[in-house]
Design a protein around this motif. Sequence first.
Motif, PDB file in Angstrom:
ATOM      1  N   SER A   2      -4.962  57.774  58.952  1.00 12.56           N
ATOM      2  CA  SER A   2      -4.843  56.780  59.906  1.00 12.56           C
ATOM      3  C   SER A   2      -6.260  56.378  60.473  1.00 12.56           C
ATOM      4  N   ASP A  89      -1.418  52.278  64.547  1.00 15.07           N
ATOM      5  CA  ASP A  89      -0.895  53.516  65.563  1.00 15.07           C
ATOM      6  C   ASP A  89       0.484  53.033  66.111  1.00 15.07           C
ATOM      7  N   LEU A  92       2.693  53.459  63.078  1.00 13.33           N
ATOM      8  CA  LEU A  92       2.854  54.805  62.774  1.00 13.33           C
ATOM      9  C   LEU A  92       3.744  55.618  63.846  1.00 13.33           C
ATOM     10  N   LYS A  93       3.903  55.072  65.062  1.00  6.85           N
ATOM     11  CA  LYS A  93       4.684  55.435  66.245  1.00  6.85           C
ATOM     12  C   LYS A  93       6.177  55.300  65.986  1.00  6.85           C
ATOM     13  N   GLU A  94       6.300  53.936  65.332  1.00  4.41           N
ATOM     14  CA  GLU A  94       7.689  53.500  64.761  1.00  4.41           C
ATOM     15  C   GLU A  94       8.044  54.397  63.963  1.00  4.41           C
ATOM     16  N   LEU A  95       7.196  54.582  62.886  1.00  4.17           N
ATOM     17  CA  LEU A  95       7.817  55.424  61.733  1.00  4.17           C
ATOM     18  C   LEU A  95       7.980  56.872  62.077  1.00  4.17           C
ATOM     19  N   ALA A  96       7.272  57.531  63.075  1.00  7.19           N
ATOM     20  CA  ALA A  96       7.517  58.829  63.594  1.00  7.19           C
ATOM     21  C   ALA A  96       9.056  58.715  64.336  1.00  7.19           C
ATOM     22  N   ARG A  97       9.349  57.615  65.118  1.00  8.00           N
ATOM     23  CA  ARG A  97      10.367  57.656  65.519  1.00  8.00           C
ATOM     24  C   ARG A  97      11.602  57.452  64.821  1.00  8.00           C
ATOM     25  N   ARG A  98      11.508  57.151  63.744  1.00  5.73           N
ATOM     26  CA  ARG A  98      12.705  56.819  62.744  1.00  5.73           C
ATOM     27  C   ARG A  98      12.576  58.346  61.931  1.00  5.73           C
ATOM     28  N   GLU A  99      11.451  59.062  62.067  1.00  3.67           N
ATOM     29  CA  GLU A  99      11.676  60.114  61.130  1.00  3.67           C
ATOM     30  C   GLU A  99      13.010  61.060  61.372  1.00  3.67           C
TER      31      GLU A  99
END
Length: 114
Positions: A2, A89, A92-99
């Motif tokens: 990142s 970022d 990436l935060k949205e992807l982390a939320r979906r993890e």
Amino acid sequence: MSDTLNRLAQVIESRKPANGGDPEKSYVSRLFAKGDDAILKKIGEEATETVMAAKDARVDGDASKVLYECADLWFHTLVMLAQFNLTPDDVLKELARREGISGIEEKASRGQKA
């Protein structure tokens, strides 16, 4: 990883005409000056080129064009994010939320928000 995206996002942000970017000297400044339609058209072109490169790679076994076109697509996507005052970022935060959430569940939850 990142860090590279963030550095590139900072350069792109600096190319906005409101931040001193000059459309006569910068491709990115020129895209910003032309507005949403020009940026979105470029993303469409790059997405199509990425798809075609992937199809060709299945035939000729050369994935180097996929990498090249994907880099172009990511770059222009970063320009679009900046146009809407979003950052890598944020993505990436949205992807982390979906993890850990099933793609089927995540998509269904979007329909409930509307």
